[in-house]
Design a protein around this motif. Structure first.
Motif, PDB file in Angstrom:
ATOM      1  N   ASN A  82      13.244 -11.909  66.279  1.00 28.11           N
ATOM      2  CA  ASN A  82      12.529 -12.451  67.431  1.00 28.11           C
ATOM      3  C   ASN A  82      12.027 -11.296  68.285  1.00 28.11           C
ATOM      4  O   ASN A  82      12.753 -10.339  68.528  1.00 28.11           O
ATOM      5  CB  ASN A  82      13.451 -13.333  68.274  1.00 28.11           C
ATOM      6  CG  ASN A  82      13.914 -14.564  67.516  1.00 28.11           C
ATOM      7  OD1 ASN A  82      13.286 -14.975  66.546  1.00 28.11           O
ATOM      8  ND2 ASN A  82      15.003 -15.147  67.942  1.00 28.11           N
ATOM      9  N   TYR A 100      18.923  -6.924  70.529  1.00 28.20           N
ATOM     10  CA  TYR A 100      19.852  -6.949  69.395  1.00 28.20           C
ATOM     11  C   TYR A 100      20.779  -5.747  69.511  1.00 28.20           C
ATOM     12  O   TYR A 100      20.356  -4.667  69.927  1.00 28.20           O
ATOM     13  CB  TYR A 100      19.091  -6.892  68.066  1.00 28.20           C
ATOM     14  CG  TYR A 100      18.316  -8.153  67.803  1.00 28.20           C
ATOM     15  CD1 TYR A 100      18.926  -9.253  67.196  1.00 28.20           C
ATOM     16  CD2 TYR A 100      16.991  -8.266  68.195  1.00 28.20           C
ATOM     17  CE1 TYR A 100      18.223 -10.432  66.991  1.00 28.20           C
ATOM     18  CE2 TYR A 100      16.289  -9.447  67.987  1.00 28.20           C
ATOM     19  CZ  TYR A 100      16.902 -10.525  67.388  1.00 28.20           C
ATOM     20  OH  TYR A 100      16.207 -11.679  67.200  1.00 28.20           O
ATOM     21  N   GLU A 121      24.494  -8.501  66.601  1.00 22.40           N
ATOM     22  CA  GLU A 121      24.464  -9.506  67.658  1.00 22.40           C
ATOM     23  C   GLU A 121      23.041  -9.709  68.132  1.00 22.40           C
ATOM     24  O   GLU A 121      22.293  -8.746  68.278  1.00 22.40           O
ATOM     25  CB  GLU A 121      25.288  -9.038  68.863  1.00 22.40           C
ATOM     26  CG  GLU A 121      26.771  -8.940  68.624  1.00 22.40           C
ATOM     27  CD  GLU A 121      27.466  -8.370  69.852  1.00 22.40           C
ATOM     28  OE1 GLU A 121      27.210  -8.859  70.968  1.00 22.40           O
ATOM     29  OE2 GLU A 121      28.242  -7.423  69.679  1.00 22.40           O
ATOM     30  N   ASP A 167      19.791 -13.130  68.978  1.00 23.90           N
ATOM     31  CA  ASP A 167      19.301 -14.470  68.660  1.00 23.90           C
ATOM     32  C   ASP A 167      18.687 -14.528  67.278  1.00 23.90           C
ATOM     33  O   ASP A 167      18.030 -13.590  66.847  1.00 23.90           O
ATOM     34  CB  ASP A 167      18.227 -14.896  69.671  1.00 23.90           C
ATOM     35  CG  ASP A 167      18.848 -15.362  70.973  1.00 23.90           C
ATOM     36  OD1 ASP A 167      20.078 -15.577  71.008  1.00 23.90           O
ATOM     37  OD2 ASP A 167      18.101 -15.513  71.950  1.00 23.90           O
ATOM     38  N   GLY A 168      18.879 -15.646  66.625  1.00 22.29           N
ATOM     39  CA  GLY A 168      18.249 -15.877  65.331  1.00 22.29           C
ATOM     40  C   GLY A 168      19.273 -16.219  64.270  1.00 22.29           C
ATOM     41  O   GLY A 168      20.465 -15.958  64.437  1.00 22.29           O
ATOM     42  N   ASN A 169      18.789 -16.795  63.189  1.00 22.71           N
ATOM     43  CA  ASN A 169      19.650 -17.173  62.065  1.00 22.71           C
ATOM     44  C   ASN A 169      19.528 -16.137  60.960  1.00 22.71           C
ATOM     45  O   ASN A 169      18.504 -15.499  60.815  1.00 22.71           O
ATOM     46  CB  ASN A 169      19.229 -18.540  61.515  1.00 22.71           C
ATOM     47  CG  ASN A 169      19.398 -19.624  62.558  1.00 22.71           C
ATOM     48  OD1 ASN A 169      20.348 -19.599  63.337  1.00 22.71           O
ATOM     49  ND2 ASN A 169      18.476 -20.563  62.588  1.00 22.71           N
ATOM     50  N   ASN A 170      20.605 -16.017  60.186  1.00 25.26           N
ATOM     51  CA  ASN A 170      20.606 -15.144  59.004  1.00 25.26           C
ATOM     52  C   ASN A 170      20.100 -13.742  59.328  1.00 25.26           C
ATOM     53  O   ASN A 170      19.214 -13.228  58.661  1.00 25.26           O
ATOM     54  CB  ASN A 170      19.740 -15.746  57.888  1.00 25.26           C
ATOM     55  CG  ASN A 170      20.257 -17.113  57.465  1.00 25.26           C
ATOM     56  OD1 ASN A 170      21.455 -17.348  57.474  1.00 25.26           O
ATOM     57  ND2 ASN A 170      19.349 -17.998  57.118  1.00 25.26           N
ATOM     58  N   LEU A 171      20.654 -13.143  60.374  1.00 27.18           N
ATOM     59  CA  LEU A 171      20.192 -11.806  60.781  1.00 27.18           C
ATOM     60  C   LEU A 171      20.374 -10.792  59.658  1.00 27.18           C
ATOM     61  O   LEU A 171      19.559  -9.892  59.491  1.00 27.18           O
ATOM     62  CB  LEU A 171      20.917 -11.360  62.046  1.00 27.18           C
ATOM     63  CG  LEU A 171      20.655 -12.208  63.296  1.00 27.18           C
ATOM     64  CD1 LEU A 171      21.455 -11.682  64.474  1.00 27.18           C
ATOM     65  CD2 LEU A 171      19.177 -12.251  63.633  1.00 27.18           C
ATOM     66  N   SER A 173      19.938 -11.202  56.579  1.00 24.91           N
ATOM     67  CA  SER A 173      18.859 -11.315  55.586  1.00 24.91           C
ATOM     68  C   SER A 173      17.593 -10.588  56.050  1.00 24.91           C
ATOM     69  O   SER A 173      16.692 -10.352  55.259  1.00 24.91           O
ATOM     70  CB  SER A 173      18.544 -12.788  55.315  1.00 24.91           C
ATOM     71  OG  SER A 173      17.912 -13.358  56.447  1.00 24.91           O
ATOM     72  N   LYS A 174      17.527 -10.236  57.330  1.00 23.76           N
ATOM     73  CA  LYS A 174      16.365  -9.523  57.867  1.00 23.76           C
ATOM     74  C   LYS A 174      16.622  -8.012  57.947  1.00 23.76           C
ATOM     75  O   LYS A 174      15.838  -7.269  58.510  1.00 23.76           O
ATOM     76  CB  LYS A 174      16.025 -10.074  59.252  1.00 23.76           C
ATOM     77  CG  LYS A 174      15.667 -11.550  59.159  1.00 23.76           C
ATOM     78  CD  LYS A 174      15.553 -12.235  60.490  1.00 23.76           C
ATOM     79  CE  LYS A 174      15.261 -13.716  60.235  1.00 23.76           C
ATOM     80  NZ  LYS A 174      15.123 -14.486  61.430  1.00 23.76           N
TER      81      LYS A 174
END
Length: 126
Positions: A67, A72, A82, A84-88, A90-91
């Protein structure tokens, strides 16, 4: 041997996305090969790249598709991400940032701000 944690070694990088090279000097007394910093960043495009050229220029700490305008925090020692967001995970390239003892040449690409904070261990003797 016993160690106490001294003031951290800290570098703050502000950039508009162009490559910056910083020199980070790890003068820690810790004799282990690497110390692992905390990277705290906020970007306008959800992307950050950090490479320790002194260690291995093919080992890129890279996040993409995060995002924008979101803070982060990545603890490279504990392998915790740490923010916001899902599956950090995987990024992330899963190349955790590590710092050698002595002088480290670090390449940073960020559109925003990144802080690299390394623990500094001081040997104490009784």
């Amino acid at each position: 041997s016993n160690y106490v944690e001294g003031p951290p070694i800290e570098h703050i990088v502000f950039s508009n996305g162009e490559e910056k090279i910083i020199e980070l000097f790890n003068d820690s007394d810790n004799i282990e090969e690497y110390i692992y910093p905390v990277v705290d960043f906020d970007t306008t495009d959800g992307k950050i790249s950090i490479t320790n050229l002194t260690d291995d220029e093919t080992r890129e700490f890279l996040f993409e598709n995060l995002n924008a305008n979101t803070r982060y925090i990545v603890d490279n020692e504990l392998k915790i991400i740490e923010g916001d967001g899902n599956n950090l995970l995987s990024k992330f390239s899963k190349k955790w940032l590590r710092i050698l003892r002595g002088k480290n040449k670090i390449r940073v690409r960020v559109n925003g701000v990144a802080t690299i904070r390394c623990p500094r261990y001081i040997k104490i003797s009784f």
